[in-house]
Design an enzyme around this catalytic site. Structure first.
Site, PDB file in Angstrom:
ATOM      1  CG  LEU A  50      45.250  54.896  44.968  1.00 47.94           C
ATOM      2  CD1 LEU A  50      45.636  53.432  44.748  1.00 47.94           C
ATOM      3  CD2 LEU A  50      44.883  55.122  46.432  1.00 47.94           C
ATOM      4  NE  ARG A  72      45.773  40.184  40.397  1.00 46.42           N
ATOM      5  CZ  ARG A  72      44.512  40.541  40.542  1.00 46.42           C
ATOM      6  NH1 ARG A  72      43.989  41.439  39.724  1.00 46.42           N
ATOM      7  NH2 ARG A  72      43.737  40.016  41.478  1.00 46.42           N
ATOM      8  CB  VAL A  73      44.949  43.046  34.317  1.00 48.94           C
ATOM      9  CG1 VAL A  73      43.769  42.355  33.631  1.00 48.94           C
ATOM     10  CG2 VAL A  73      44.660  44.534  34.464  1.00 48.94           C
ATOM     11  CE  LYS A  74      41.505  36.890  39.518  1.00 49.83           C
ATOM     12  NZ  LYS A  74      42.582  36.220  40.241  1.00 49.83           N
ATOM     13  CG  ASP A 101      39.404  38.695  42.005  1.00 48.44           C
ATOM     14  OD1 ASP A 101      38.752  38.282  41.020  1.00 48.44           O
ATOM     15  OD2 ASP A 101      40.068  37.952  42.750  1.00 48.44           O
ATOM     16  NE  ARG A 106      48.662  43.065  47.609  1.00 51.70           N
ATOM     17  CZ  ARG A 106      49.127  41.929  47.097  1.00 51.70           C
ATOM     18  NH1 ARG A 106      50.426  41.757  46.917  1.00 51.70           N
ATOM     19  NH2 ARG A 106      48.292  40.975  46.741  1.00 51.70           N
ATOM     20  CD  GLU A 168      40.674  42.117  45.705  1.00 55.28           C
ATOM     21  OE1 GLU A 168      40.004  41.405  46.479  1.00 55.28           O
ATOM     22  OE2 GLU A 168      41.695  41.710  45.127  1.00 55.28           O
ATOM     23  CD  GLU A 183      48.570  33.040  53.934  1.00 58.69           C
ATOM     24  OE1 GLU A 183      47.624  32.502  54.524  1.00 58.69           O
ATOM     25  OE2 GLU A 183      48.424  33.943  53.088  1.00 58.69           O
TER      26      GLU A 183
END
Length: 245
Positions: A50, A72-74, A101, A106, A168, A183
């Site tokens: 990107l 991010r990585v979980k 994911d 993002r 993801e 939200e």
């Protein structure tokens, strides 16, 4: 230190105490870190791609379609919670197959057309495999959520060999990102039990954000010219086991 076997109280089989040696704990920790490391590297590969697209656009077209990129990585706790919630077998092979994911990127853009354009450019690269796509821009969720989600597989080359890692990637506009952030904060505050009137207000806000995107897109086209917004033309994807997002 010698390994210790599980022990249980003879009179009560439900009252079981399991002990693990320090060496076993270290081995589990190291294996978990290696598992997450692959996803971190996969995430970095996508970020690099990107970044190249952003810099090339800026140089060649004098235009930057990317406002910002976050990743991010979980965390281990978040991953364990999802494994339990989805009923996935607690082994690395099952987790790798069922949860795609773990690594997430993002991409926030100024305009809807940029979200589709970047999706096309990223997934056209021959070392990227598209596993799944959910176009919530063309087909918003019932609550008004909009974003283009893609699960892509990217190769990572380690000393032990090649590993194909799912990542993801979410593409959304600034307005969509602002709405989604609000939200999330509301759902967190109310522990997912959001009052109906707030849900209605959120839906109205989503529609307002979509109208703003449309107006800004038109203004941008008038100033610079540009193609009409359209859903991406997806390449055929080979059948795979069901993916849990």
């Amino acid at each position: 230190m010698a390994n210790t076997a599980p022990s249980a109280h003879a009179a009560d089989p439900d009252d079981m105490a399991i002990t693990v040696s320090a060496a076993e704990l270290r081995e589990l920790r190291d294996e978990f870190e290696r598992f997450l490391m692959e996803y971190r590297f996969g995430m970095q590969e996508v970020e690099t791609k990107l970044g190249i697209l952003r810099d090339e656009f800026q140089l060649v077209h004098d235009y930057n379609p990317i406002e910002h990129v976050t990743s991010r990585v979980k965390s281990p706790d978040s991953l364990v919670e999802k494994v339990q919630r989805k009923g996935v077998e607690p082994d690395f092979s099952s987790i790798r197959e069922a949860i795609t994911d773990i690594a997430g990127v993002r991409v926030t853009c100024s305009f809807v057309a940029d979200a589709y354009r970047l999706f096309d450019l990223l997934t056209a690269q021959d070392d990227i495999t598209v596993l799944a796509v959910k176009d919530y821009i063309a087909h918003p969720k019932q609550n008004g959520y909009k974003s283009l989600h893609a699960i892509v597989e990217v190769p990572v080359f380690l000393s032990s060999g090649r590993v194909d890692v799912p990542v993801e990637v979410q593409f959304r506009t600034i307005a969509m990102d602002f709405w989604a952030s609000l939200e999330h904060k509301i759902y967190y505050k109310y522990d997912t039990k959001v009052p109906a009137e707030l849900l209605d207000s959120l839906k109205d806000a989503a529609e307002t954000a979509a109208e703003l995107d449309d107006r800004m897109e038109r203004l941008h086209s008038e100033i610079r010219g540009g193609s009409h917004v359209r859903p991406p033309q997806l390449r055929p994807v080979a059948p795979r086991p069901a993916i849990q997002a």
